[in-house]
Design a protein around this motif. Structure first.
Motif, PDB file in Angstrom:
ATOM      1  N   CYS A  97     -61.261  23.107  82.936  1.00 27.94           N
ATOM      2  CA  CYS A  97     -60.316  22.009  83.139  1.00 27.94           C
ATOM      3  C   CYS A  97     -60.512  20.888  82.117  1.00 27.94           C
ATOM      4  O   CYS A  97     -59.629  20.072  81.912  1.00 27.94           O
ATOM      5  CB  CYS A  97     -60.439  21.461  84.555  1.00 27.94           C
ATOM      6  N   CYS A 146     -67.667  18.405  85.095  1.00 23.29           N
ATOM      7  CA  CYS A 146     -67.214  19.464  86.005  1.00 23.29           C
ATOM      8  C   CYS A 146     -68.107  20.677  85.835  1.00 23.29           C
ATOM      9  O   CYS A 146     -68.599  20.951  84.742  1.00 23.29           O
ATOM     10  CB  CYS A 146     -65.767  19.836  85.729  1.00 23.29           C
ATOM     11  N   CYS A 158     -67.392  23.563  85.544  1.00 28.21           N
ATOM     12  CA  CYS A 158     -66.859  24.587  84.649  1.00 28.21           C
ATOM     13  C   CYS A 158     -67.260  24.336  83.201  1.00 28.21           C
ATOM     14  O   CYS A 158     -67.142  25.231  82.363  1.00 28.21           O
ATOM     15  CB  CYS A 158     -65.330  24.668  84.758  1.00 28.21           C
ATOM     16  N   HIS A 160     -62.828  27.793  86.258  1.00 25.45           N
ATOM     17  CA  HIS A 160     -62.125  27.851  87.538  1.00 25.45           C
ATOM     18  C   HIS A 160     -61.325  29.147  87.621  1.00 25.45           C
ATOM     19  O   HIS A 160     -60.920  29.706  86.628  1.00 25.45           O
ATOM     20  CB  HIS A 160     -61.172  26.660  87.661  1.00 25.45           C
TER      21      HIS A 160
HETATM   22 ZN   LIG Z   1     -63.524  22.152  85.762  1.00 32.45          ZN
END
Ligand SMILES: [Zn+2]
Length: 94
Positions: free
Chosen positions: A23, A28, A30, A36
């Motif tokens: 993202c 985050c 990720c 994700h």
């Molecule tokens: Zn993310």
């Protein structure tokens, strides 16, 4: 002959691919772990038909069914074409 085709409108030609996405938000999970998803995308065939499209989970089964129908229709069309090629060779094609 066309009876074997069933509904020829509920077809898709292409493939489903699963992809994970990052993202881009700082911190985050990720960023350095798994992205994700996975999210499902439909890639149309032939490739010139455009970019891949996101497929919402509620539509994945519909897309799968249309892909299956698409393959069936292509198979039946190939068989009909082969028969017609034979008829052409016998000068019986109408
Ligand atoms: Zn993310």
């Amino acid at each position: 002959m066309a009876a074997g085709l069933g509904s020829v409108e509920e077809v898709l030609a292409g493939s489903l691919v699963e992809q994970t996405r990052r993202c881009g938000k700082a911190g985050c999970r990720c960023a350095d772990g798994e992205g994700h998803g996975p999210y499902v995308y439909f890639g149309p065939r032939p490739r010139g038909r455009g970019r891949s499209r996101y497929v919402p989970s509620g539509l994945v089964e519909v897309v799968r069914r249309c892909l299956q129908r698409g393959e069936q229709v292509e198979t039946v069309l190939a068989e009909i074409s082969a028969i017609n090629t034979e008829l052409l060779a016998r000068r019986e094609l109408e």
